[in-house]
Design a protein around this motif. Structure first.
Motif, PDB file in Angstrom:
ATOM      1  N   ASP A 590       1.271  -1.247   0.271  1.00  0.00           N
ATOM      2  CA  ASP A 590       0.119   0.310   0.141  1.00  0.00           C
ATOM      3  C   ASP A 590       0.325   1.273  -0.113  1.00  0.00           C
ATOM      4  O   ASP A 590       2.302   1.123  -0.069  1.00  0.00           O
ATOM      5  CB  ASP A 590      -0.778   0.035   1.128  1.00  0.00           C
ATOM      6  CG  ASP A 590      -0.288   0.276   2.844  1.00  0.00           C
ATOM      7  OD1 ASP A 590       0.640   0.015   2.440  1.00  0.00           O
ATOM      8  OD2 ASP A 590      -0.676  -0.917   3.238  1.00  0.00           O
ATOM      9  N   ALA A 591       0.114   3.061   0.026  1.00  0.00           N
ATOM     10  CA  ALA A 591       0.924   3.814   0.087  1.00  0.00           C
ATOM     11  C   ALA A 591       1.932   3.992   1.341  1.00  0.00           C
ATOM     12  O   ALA A 591       3.279   4.435   0.553  1.00  0.00           O
ATOM     13  CB  ALA A 591      -0.255   4.575   0.034  1.00  0.00           C
ATOM     14  N   ASP A 592       1.868   3.031   2.484  1.00  0.00           N
ATOM     15  CA  ASP A 592       2.583   3.490   3.365  1.00  0.00           C
ATOM     16  C   ASP A 592       3.793   2.050   3.611  1.00  0.00           C
ATOM     17  O   ASP A 592       4.763   1.693   4.205  1.00  0.00           O
ATOM     18  CB  ASP A 592       1.885   3.258   4.841  1.00  0.00           C
ATOM     19  CG  ASP A 592       1.133   3.668   5.300  1.00  0.00           C
ATOM     20  OD1 ASP A 592       1.152   5.231   4.546  1.00  0.00           O
ATOM     21  OD2 ASP A 592      -0.276   3.866   5.315  1.00  0.00           O
TER      22      ASP A 592
END
Length: 992
Positions: A590-592
């Motif tokens: 994911d974005a993290d």
């Protein structure tokens, strides 16, 4: 993390009282050696009364200022001596004898000339010297001596040298010397015996079996070589010295060998001089033979293991415009194909039980289905252990190993400069095929189906760059020093794919390691100083930095499929993995940067590694939803399609809903280790006479550390530490080299003691799943086993006595006996889990290996040979009978004698578990003993009086004895690899 404690106290490291006993033994050996030397000295007769003693001989003239450039192995070649008559008693060469007979056939007709034993040349410390002048134990074999008994590969060298053990499994060559070696032959580790070809270090010894052609000699050097040949030369080194181009001399030869198992081997060489400064040499060979194993299954057209289809060639160019400069360029290529080394699985007959009442239980009651009784079985009673029930896909291997090298030598007078550079490339592919195991007289396969395609796929690659620069003083200097630097860089890519057909509790697995790097930088200095003419001191030092890393790797397991009406077929005809062409090694983030873990992403990651399913595979049906039915007149959409994101494929209509995350386990593989270590050697040499040498040396050696695979659900203290430390050996050796009776008798003896620190040994661990290790009564194991390595906590002592005797007898006979006696055992407190019991950690327990023999070490090994060379007017006739007797030894750390080992203090076997109870009924499968055996090799030949034509015959392994050279023992596998069977042949050779 469990701590590894090394007790550095002398009494602990050497085992207390045993070291005192060995000290006494060494003292006795030293007194015996000194006594032998003193008795061997011939005092000069006293001059008659009134006469002065004879004046000492004049000193030899000084060596010329210029010396030839260094030779291929990096040692400085001795200057050409001026023409002179041969000294009295010197042994004439075979060519000289032939020439003399051609001029006067009656001069030596039917007679055998007398003379001293031949000089044996070695280059252990990178300087060419007579073996009798080397303070250590080594062996050297010319190509003609090896081929006289049909030895044309590295595998059979073990029959010539006591203490040398060579096993081959799945294309890997495992070399041990005096109990020191390594079976960690994957990308995770390194050999512990270094292999060199023409002075160049070979990091991955695959394919070396086909490099024994057009060679000057093969050297086996026992003991750590910690300075000038220091990288991973913990146990010793094996050096293959090829024949160099010869300036100003045309030469060529060709030979053909025809033997049993339909062997056809052809070999040739041509040396072409161009003027006096340039020469080219090209040599090659090709060999084919039928399988040493037998297909005893019903599918007759599957080729059995260990056939041969290989070829190799070597090309060299030597440019030497002056005596002080030379440059050599070389290229070699080896190709090996065939079925490969697959072994025979004896798990079936070793675990077979009777339920018919024919055998009695321990309580005297007859066996029954609820109380089966093991059927007694011993593989040592099997007439031919190479009969295997093959099925499924044909096994195959394809190996390519090539190398480029350059060598430049500049002799400045006070010193010689040498630069070595090499680039090597290795690619090894294997399809292991499937089999149901070994077929014996008392164990059949009536209920076994031949339609099983369980398989393994190997793709192992290596690219290595080696550079070495060194400077050294001439051999005739009083202070003979060497200073050098060594650089090594290697990239590896390794893929192992497995499919289980039909997929039960284990559907398959994948190890895919696209980015494995290793490097080493070292500097060294080594020297010998003549204190006086008869007394020398020697010493050396080497500093090494090693690093190894593995990034972006993937370890994936495919487990049982739920809600399927029948077992899933996986790997049938046409199945092909993507292998190292895979483009996806983890599921999305994911974005993290966190993994997006879902069953769809897990399935997609698995499918991205499959290039094509087999013709009868049902894996795609088990994983993917049915495609949308096509409208009338339109083509039906397939269940899977090429992956739009890269390699492999994707489901066209999504992933089935009844799957769960436990179906797949994907574990990233990211590891790194660095080591810095220092090696040294020191010693003294004393010439009691010109034919009697005494020496005492202390030498160290190291082998780089490494790391284990990251396993699902494993905690470090269950089996191993993630990284294992470097190994090191401190070796002390006291010995003597002696020649007697005008050098007709050669007697060499040495006693040695090793202090083996952080010994790395291997066990096999079960692979668990579900994020946690299974416990007794919990989930069953989810498939597979993997090798793990760990360090012994205390120093392991090794003791030995090595005696070598060669005697030149009348009538051209020569007798040789070489005896090696050893004691090499683990110290108390060396704990390891007995992973042979079960795949499940909760069902096995720790045992104390203290007192167990190190794998592959025999308490005694005796080599013996008798040969004869007779010159007649019809030519030279020769024959040789050699043999080896090797005492009982073990192939694993457990020293299995067909019974369970006692649990270590504080450990409790899980006596209620199913696998443990089953093991109690079939503990005979734990046997890893290799009984005492004796093997013989025989050769005989004739050479024409002009030396240009020769014919030789050989019988290798005359009595057809079979013994294990490697064993892999797990709860579901008892795989054994054997020495080659009896082979025989005849070789024709012509020289121009």
């Amino acid at each position: 993390m469990a701590a590894i404690i090394v007790d550095k106290s002398a009494s602990r490291c050497f085992g207390g009282r045993p070291v005192r006993r060995m000290s006494s033994a060494l003292g006795a050996v030293g007194l015996w050696l000194l006594s032998a030397v003193s008795l061997a000295q011939d005092p000069a007769p006293a001059p008659p009364a009134g006469e002065e003693p004879a004046a000492p001989p004049a000193e030899a003239p000084a060596a010329p200022a210029e010396a030839p450039a260094a030779s291929a192995e990096g040692e400085q070649a001795p200057a050409e001596p001026p023409a002179a008559e041969a000294p009295a008693g010197a042994a004439p060469t075979e060519e000289e004898l032939m020439a003399a007979q051609a001029e006067d056939p009656n001069a030596t007709a039917g007679e055998v000339p007398s003379g001293e034993l031949d000089e044996v040349v070695v280059t252990v410390d990178r300087r060419k010297k007579d073996l009798q002048d080397y303070s250590g134990v080594a062996a050297s074999f010319s190509e003609s001596k090896l081929s006289a008994v049909g030895i044309t590969n590295a595998r059979e060298m073990a029959s010539l040298v006591p203490g040398l053990q060579i096993g081959v499994q799945e294309g890997n060559t495992e070399i041990y010397i005096r109990g020191v070696g390594s079976d960690n032959n994957t990308e995770l580790g390194d050999p512990a015996v270094s292999l060199h070809i023409d002075g160049v270090y070979i990091p991955r010894p695959r394919g070396v079996g086909s490099m024994f052609f057009d060679i000057e000699r093969v050297e086996v050097n026992s003991g750590p070589q910690g300075t000038v040949r220091g990288r991973n030369a913990l146990g010793g080194s094996v050096n293959i010295v090829s024949a160099r181009p010869k300036l100003g001399e045309f030469g060529a030869n060709g030979e053909a060998t025809f033997g049993t198992f339909a062997q056809r081997r052809y070999q040739g060489m041509v040396n072409i001089p161009v003027g006096d400064m340039l020469a080219f040499r090209v040599a090659g060979f090709t060999e084919v033979h039928d399988s040493y194993f037998i297909n005893a299954g019903p599918v007759y057209d599957i080729t059995a293991g260990e056939n041969a289809d290989a070829y190799a060639y070597r090309a060299q160019m030597l440019y030497q415009p002056a005596s002080w400069f030379s440059a050599l360029l070389g290229y070699d290529l080896t190709k090996e194909r065939g079925t490969g080394y697959l072994g025979a699985n004896f798990q079936g007959p070793l675990t077979a039980t009777d339920t018919t009442g024919a055998l009695s239980q321990p309580n005297g009651m007859p066996s029954d289905p609820f109380n089966p009784v093991p059927i007694p079985f011993s593989i040592f009673d099997v007439d031919n252990p190479r009969r295997v029930y093959y099925r499924g896909m044909n096994p195959s291997t394809d190996l390519m190993h090539e190398g480029y090298r350059a060598e430049i030598n500049v002799d400045t007078g006070p010193m010689t400069l040498q630069a070595l550079a090499s680039y090597r490339r290795l690619k090894y592919e294997q399809v292991t095929g499937a089999n149901a195991g070994a077929v014996t007289d008392n164990y059949g396969f009536n209920n076994v189906t031949p339609d099983v395609y369980t398989n393994g796929f190997w793709d192992s690659r290596s690219q290595s760059l080696i550079a070495e620069l060194r400077a050294f003083a001439p051999d005739n200097s009083r202070f003979r020093w060497t200073v050098g630097g060594f650089y090594f860089d290697e990239d590896q890519q390794v893929f192992l794919g497995q499919v289980s057909d039909p997929a039960g509790g284990f559907g398959g697995g994948e190890f895919n390691m696209p980015n494995v790097k290793g490097g080493s930088v070292a500097g060294y200095v080594d020297a010998t100083f003549d204190v006086v003419e008869s007394f020398r001191v020697l010493g050396g030092f080497r500093a090494t930095y090693e690093d190894k890393s593995r990034n972006g790797g993937l370890f994936m397991l495919l487990r049982a499929f739920p809600n399927m009406p029948a077992p899933v077929r996986n790997g049938t005809e046409g199945y092909r993995p993507v292998g190292l062409d895979r483009t996806e090694y983890e599921w999305p983030r994911d974005a993290d940067g966190n993994y997006i873990d879902s069953i769809e992403n897990r399935v997609n990651l698995y499918l991205s590694g499959v290039e094509s399913f087999g013709a009868r595979d049902t894996t795609a049906q088990a994983l993917c939803n049915d495609p949308v039915a096509a409208a009338p007149g339109e083509a039906q959409t397939p269940r899977v399609e090429p992956n739009p994101n890269g390699s492999g494929m994707r489901c066209t209509n999504g992933v089935r809903e009844n799957l769960n995350n436990s179906l797949f386990e994907a574990i990233p593989q990211n590891n790194e280790t660095t080591n810095t270590f220092y090696d040294w050697r020191a010693g003294v040499e004393f010439d009691a006479t010109k034919d009697n040498l005494l020496y005492l040396t202390a030498t160290t050696g190291h082998k780089a550390g490494g790391f284990n695979d990251t396993l699902p659900g494993m905690t470090e203290n269950q089996y191993y530490n993630t990284n294992y430390k470097p190994e090191s050996v401190l070796a002390f050796e006291l010995g003597s080299k002696n020649s007697f009776f005008e050098r007709d008798l050669r007697l060499n003896a040495s006693a040695f003691v090793y202090r083996y620190n952080d010994l790395v040994f291997q066990t096999i661990a079960g692979v668990e799943g579900g994020g946690e290790p299974a416990v007794s009564g919990g989930p069953s194991p989810d498939g597979g086993n993997t090798a793990v390595r760990q360090n012994a906590p205390d120093a392991t002592p090794i003791y030995g006595l090595d005696v070598d005797v060669i005697y030149r007898l009348p009538a051209g006979l020569e007798a040789e006996v070489h005896v090696l006696v050893m004691d090499a055992k683990f110290t108390d407190g060396t704990l390891a889990r007995d992973t042979r019991i079960s795949d499940v950690p909760g069902e096995n327990y720790q045992v104390d290996l203290g007192g167990n023999w190190l794998p592959r070490v025999s308490p005694y090994t005796i080599n013996f040979a008798l040969s004869q060379l007779i010159f007649t007017t019809a030519g030279a006739f020769n024959w040789v009978l050699q043999g080896q007797t090797r005492g009982q030894h073990y192939m694993t750390v457990y020293n299995g004698e067909g019974e369970l080992l006692e649990a270590a203090p504080g450990e409790m076997p899980n006596v209620t578990s199913g696998p443990y109870m089953a093991l109690l009924r079939s503990a005979q499968r734990l046997t890893d003993v290799v009984p005492t055996y004796t093997r013989f090799d025989l050769g005989a030949g004739w050479k024409h009086p002009d030396g240009r034509i020769s014919i030789n015959g050989f019988i290798n392994n005359v009595t057809n004895v079979a013994y294990s050279t490697s064993i892999i023992s797990t709860p579901g596998l008892n795989l054994r690899f054997f020495n080659p069977p009896r082979t025989a042949g005849v070789r024709f050779r012509v020289d121009w």
